[in-house]
Motif scaffolding. Structure first.
Motif, mmCIF file in Angstrom:
data_model
loop_
_atom_site.group_PDB
_atom_site.id
_atom_site.type_symbol
_atom_site.label_atom_id
_atom_site.label_comp_id
_atom_site.label_asym_id
_atom_site.label_seq_id
_atom_site.Cartn_x
_atom_site.Cartn_y
_atom_site.Cartn_z
ATOM 1 N N VAL A 80 -2.239 30.750 12.708
ATOM 2 C CA VAL A 80 -2.702 30.651 11.328
ATOM 3 C C VAL A 80 -3.476 29.346 11.158
ATOM 4 O O VAL A 80 -2.933 28.261 11.411
ATOM 5 C CB VAL A 80 -1.526 30.706 10.340
ATOM 6 C CG1 VAL A 80 -2.022 30.543 8.895
ATOM 7 C CG2 VAL A 80 -0.757 32.015 10.499
ATOM 8 N N CYS A 81 -4.742 29.450 10.762
ATOM 9 C CA CYS A 81 -5.608 28.286 10.560
ATOM 10 C C CYS A 81 -5.501 27.288 11.715
ATOM 11 O O CYS A 81 -5.272 26.087 11.498
ATOM 12 C CB CYS A 81 -5.273 27.587 9.249
ATOM 13 S SG CYS A 81 -5.520 28.594 7.782
ATOM 14 N N PRO A 82 -5.651 27.742 12.955
ATOM 15 C CA PRO A 82 -5.501 26.820 14.080
ATOM 16 C C PRO A 82 -6.620 25.793 14.128
ATOM 17 O O PRO A 82 -7.774 26.093 13.814
ATOM 18 C CB PRO A 82 -5.560 27.749 15.303
ATOM 19 C CG PRO A 82 -6.418 28.894 14.843
ATOM 20 C CD PRO A 82 -6.054 29.101 13.399
ATOM 21 N N VAL A 83 -6.279 24.584 14.514
ATOM 22 C CA VAL A 83 -7.297 23.577 14.794
ATOM 23 C C VAL A 83 -8.072 24.036 16.018
ATOM 24 O O VAL A 83 -7.483 24.275 17.071
ATOM 25 C CB VAL A 83 -6.653 22.202 15.046
ATOM 26 C CG1 VAL A 83 -7.713 21.187 15.473
ATOM 27 C CG2 VAL A 83 -5.908 21.720 13.808
ATOM 28 N N LEU A 84 -9.386 24.164 15.893
ATOM 29 C CA LEU A 84 -10.217 24.577 17.023
ATOM 30 C C LEU A 84 -10.845 23.365 17.692
ATOM 31 O O LEU A 84 -10.556 23.056 18.836
ATOM 32 C CB LEU A 84 -11.289 25.574 16.568
ATOM 33 C CG LEU A 84 -10.779 26.888 15.958
ATOM 34 C CD1 LEU A 84 -11.958 27.803 15.620
ATOM 35 C CD2 LEU A 84 -9.810 27.596 16.888
ATOM 36 N N ASP A 85 -11.715 22.666 16.985
ATOM 37 C CA ASP A 85 -12.331 21.443 17.490
ATOM 38 C C ASP A 85 -11.788 20.276 16.659
ATOM 39 O O ASP A 85 -12.173 20.102 15.502
ATOM 40 C CB ASP A 85 -13.849 21.518 17.357
ATOM 41 C CG ASP A 85 -14.552 20.328 17.976
ATOM 42 O OD1 ASP A 85 -13.977 19.219 17.984
ATOM 43 O OD2 ASP A 85 -15.697 20.487 18.441
ATOM 44 N N PRO A 86 -10.873 19.470 17.225
ATOM 45 C CA PRO A 86 -10.252 18.394 16.430
ATOM 46 C C PRO A 86 -11.240 17.354 15.936
ATOM 47 O O PRO A 86 -11.024 16.742 14.887
ATOM 48 C CB PRO A 86 -9.218 17.790 17.381
ATOM 49 C CG PRO A 86 -9.627 18.236 18.749
ATOM 50 C CD PRO A 86 -10.292 19.562 18.574
ATOM 51 N N GLY A 87 -12.333 17.137 16.666
ATOM 52 C CA GLY A 87 -13.348 16.202 16.201
ATOM 53 C C GLY A 87 -13.990 16.679 14.909
ATOM 54 O O GLY A 87 -14.250 15.889 13.992
ATOM 55 N N GLY A 133 -0.068 23.547 15.332
ATOM 56 C CA GLY A 133 0.820 24.458 16.059
ATOM 57 C C GLY A 133 0.109 25.716 16.493
ATOM 58 O O GLY A 133 0.433 26.299 17.534
ATOM 59 N N GLY A 134 -0.881 26.166 15.717
ATOM 60 C CA GLY A 134 -1.686 27.309 16.135
ATOM 61 C C GLY A 134 -2.539 26.967 17.331
ATOM 62 O O GLY A 134 -2.729 27.784 18.243
ATOM 63 N N ASN A 135 -3.072 25.747 17.349
ATOM 64 C CA ASN A 135 -3.822 25.258 18.509
ATOM 65 C C ASN A 135 -2.927 25.234 19.743
ATOM 66 O O ASN A 135 -3.311 25.722 20.820
ATOM 67 C CB ASN A 135 -4.365 23.868 18.188
ATOM 68 C CG ASN A 135 -4.985 23.164 19.376
ATOM 69 O OD1 ASN A 135 -4.280 22.711 20.273
ATOM 70 N ND2 ASN A 135 -6.298 23.028 19.390
ATOM 71 N N PHE A 136 -1.718 24.679 19.595
ATOM 72 C CA PHE A 136 -0.773 24.653 20.710
ATOM 73 C C PHE A 136 -0.419 26.066 21.153
ATOM 74 O O PHE A 136 -0.327 26.346 22.353
ATOM 75 C CB PHE A 136 0.491 23.895 20.314
ATOM 76 C CG PHE A 136 0.482 22.436 20.676
ATOM 77 C CD1 PHE A 136 0.976 22.002 21.898
ATOM 78 C CD2 PHE A 136 -0.006 21.496 19.795
ATOM 79 C CE1 PHE A 136 0.972 20.659 22.230
ATOM 80 C CE2 PHE A 136 -0.021 20.144 20.114
ATOM 81 C CZ PHE A 136 0.475 19.724 21.341
#
Length: 332
Positions: free
Chosen positions: A179-186, A155-158
């Motif tokens: 909060v703790c967003p996914v940056l690079d999903p790989g 949700g942080g990534n979005f």
């Protein structure tokens, strides 16, 4: 700008795995529900327009008899929902700070599998932007009250991607917090595969349940059998990408929603990011390599796990207070 966080985990809560486990526990969900009830807020479910016939669902909350000073939109993590503990607890703090709050479910999250035939995937950003605009139109109208946005993990990534598209979409967004967003999903996928199996197994179980529910809801459209559901997370993601997206490969899919490196360099909305150096699924090195404009700030705590930052045995979290403090700057 990167700064050290003032958050200090109690000695008994300095394990990132204990933090992460407790943050998703039934005890914390129960406490979140109790705290939200204590506010006396009025809650109403809404279907919002995701564009092209897409329907998303969310919950609007406000304190009766109190004129809200702003509108806050909250986005949950992958396989979370509007009823996740951090969503409820963040809503509590935002309501007390003078916001009305809209918690949005992504497609196929919560009890929404029946609303849209196609599967959720992480590149479905357009429908979330469209839904955010619908929320703004409904609850802000022509008022000059600010709209703010926050998200946790995916949700942080979005949230960061919505903010990067806000100007083009006509979305009146004043601030964003992640909060703790996914940056690079790989990288996140590899980190889960290389770490202790708890996180991988957790998301595999939750996603399998969601896919099974989708198949049962649309049996005429989804004919995959249980052998597909037994695939590991990487292979199951590859199966979904190849059959239910327009991406040519898993790497292309991951790249499609990555916000790592310089992808947020031109972000026009003031942004705050909170993460932990001991996050077990998102390496802190990614945040040191992130390029943000001068209005972007990153706060890094020594401890905190993934989206936890628990402060006591009552399982209250620093992150919910942090989100509220950062977004409340839009009210000043």
């Amino acid at each position: 700008m990167i700064s050290d966080s003032p958050y200090r985990a109690p000695p008994s809560l300095r394990s990132p795995h204990l933090q992460s486990l407790l943050s998703t526990s039934p005890l914390r969900r129960t406490r979140g529900a109790w705290l939200l009830r204590r506010t006396g807020a009025v809650h109403a479910p809404y279907l919002v327009d995701g564009g092209d016939g897409i329907r998303l669902e969310g919950v609007h909350s406000r304190l009766p008899g109190v004129a809200p000073r702003g509108l806050a939109l909250l986005l949950h993590g992958w396989e979370g929902s509007v009823e996740s503990s951090y969503m409820r607890m963040t809503a509590v703090h935002l309501l007390r700070a003078g916001f009305e709050v809209f918690r949005l479910n992504f497609r196929d999250h919560g009890d929404t599998h029946h609303l849209n035939q196609a599967l959720f995937h992480s590149n479905r950003i357009d429908e979330v932007v469209h839904a955010a605009r619908d929320v703004a139109d409904r609850f802000l109208g022509d008022s000059d009250r600010p709209m703010v946005l926050a998200g946790y993990s995916l949700g942080g990534n979005f949230a960061l991607r919505v903010a990067s598209r806000a100007g083009r979409a006509g979305l009146p967004l004043a601030r964003v917090a992640a909060v703790c967003p996914v940056l690079d999903p790989g990288v996140t996928m590899a980190r889960m595969e290389q770490g202790i199996p708890f996180y991988l197994r957790y998301f595999e179980r939750k996603w399998r349940e969601s896919l099974r529910r989708k198949r049962d809801t649309f049996p005429q459209y989804y004919d995959f059998d249980d052998s597909v559901l037994k695939l590991g997370l990487r292979d199951l993601t590859r199966w979904m990408v190849e059959r239910h997206t327009d991406f040519d490969s898993l790497d292309a899919y991951f790249n499609g929603y990555s916000v790592a490196g310089e992808r947020l360099a031109s972000l026009a909305v003031p942004a705050d990011i909170l993460t932990a150096a001991d996050d077990p699924v998102i390496p802190v090195e990614e945040f040191h390599a992130l390029t943000l404009p001068s209005t972007g700030r990153i706060e890094i705590a020594t401890h905190g796990g993934h989206c936890a930052f628990l402060e006591s045995v009552r399982l209250d979290g620093y992150a919910e207070r942090w989100v509220t403090a950062r977004l409340s700057q839009a009210l000043e």
